[in-house]
Design a protein around this motif. Structure first.
Motif: not given
Length: 317
Positions: A14-24
């Motif tokens: 959550e310290t990254l602007a796009d961290g809280e998004q789904v990755r595969f």
């Protein structure tokens, strides 16, 4: 479908602007020890609904309908990391995507599943119940009294609701109230037994110093009220703390895997066992996950599905 590899869904800090998004990411072989991130590690299912973030993604293969689903926590705490708000006045919905091929996904939608007294709706996971002929969706919520100002915190209980299509859900009911925080509940089924894993606080203060790692229990079915504790703190000898368990079975052999998130430190660590009932798990220090991967899920996939995922065009941002 003949399974040969794994698909990993995860998110970052959550310290990254796009961290809280789904990755595969897809495994490089039949063990979850090395991985190829998809979309060069960028989000593959960005949330555009609710709180505009998605954490704790859980992958579902719905063999009855011939579809897949990703369900995730509707939460974004970047940039202020206001956890006080998140646990008292957070979303009562989950984010849902559906697909027929793991590549083309529906737009994200919100499905409200938690009751009005819930302060949060965290880490949803779905397991098929033959007894109910439906998916049971489990998640963690802090529950408050009606009209309560919610100045004081409440502990996390596990709630459950039923669905057959990830569109319509039954009213929520309490599945597990331990009197202290229990979050990140997940299961493995083998030989007519269900094995339940959780991040279980064991009270405050915790007796004998236990409760900062992963807890394993065994029961007769998903809704068994008498799960038997097997081990209290998986990985305590090699991790400072852990939550976010993810589980899977080896595609070919009687072996099972457990991912445990050493959050704020090394992220996911891998453990394995050839006897689920023993409560004994061995650390696999050779496992290397995508950088920063945390709080996700594993889905067994075929070689054809893996090839299709690797060849897919994903969003640029």
């Amino acid at each position: 479908m003949t399974a040969s590899h794994f698909l990993l869904a995860y998110f970052l800090s959550e310290t990254l602007a796009d961290g809280e998004q789904v990755r595969f990411a897809v495994s490089d072989g039949p063990e979850p020890t090395s991985w190829t991130p998809l979309n060069q590690g960028r989000p593959v299912l960005p949330s555009t609904v609710g709180e505009l973030g998605s954490r704790d993604p859980f992958l579902v293969r719905d063999e009855v309908r011939g579809t897949f689903a990703v369900i995730a926590t509707d939460l974004r705490v970047w940039p202020d990391e206001d956890w006080n708000r998140a646990v008292r006045h957070g979303s009562r919905s989950i984010v849902v995507w559906q697909s027929r091929d793991l590549v083309s996904w529906s737009p994200p939608v919100l499905r409200e599943i938690a009751p009005a007294e819930a302060g949060n709706t965290w880490a949803p996971k779905a397991f098929w119940s033959n007894r109910r002929d439906a998916w049971l969706v489990f998640w963690a919520s802090a529950l408050f009294s009606p009209g309560e100002e919610r100045r004081a915190g409440q502990y996390q209980r596990i709630l459950v609701a039923e669905t057959t299509d990830f569109v319509h859900f039954s009213p929520a009911r309490v599945h597990l109230d331990a009197g202290h925080d229990v979050i990140d509940l997940t299961f493995l089924e083998y030989a007519d037994r269900w094995y339940r894993f959780s991040a279980n606080a064991h009270g405050n203060p915790a007796p004998a110093g236990i409760g900062h790692h992963i807890f394993e229990e065994a029961g007769q079915n998903l809704e068994d009220p008498y799960f038997e504790p097997l081990t209290f703190d998986i990985g305590k000898s090699v991790m400072a703390r852990a939550e976010g368990p993810a589980t899977a079975a080896h595609p070919f052999e009687p072996r099972w895997y457990l991912l445990a998130d050493e959050f704020g430190l090394r992220g996911y660590q891998l453990f394995e066992t050839d006897d689920l009932s023993s409560g004994g798990w061995s650390h696999r220090p050779d496992a290397a996950f995508p950088a920063g991967a945390r709080h996700g899920s594993l889905l067994a996939i075929s070689s054809e599905e893996r090839a299709r995922l690797l060849a897919a065009s994903w969003p640029a941002a």
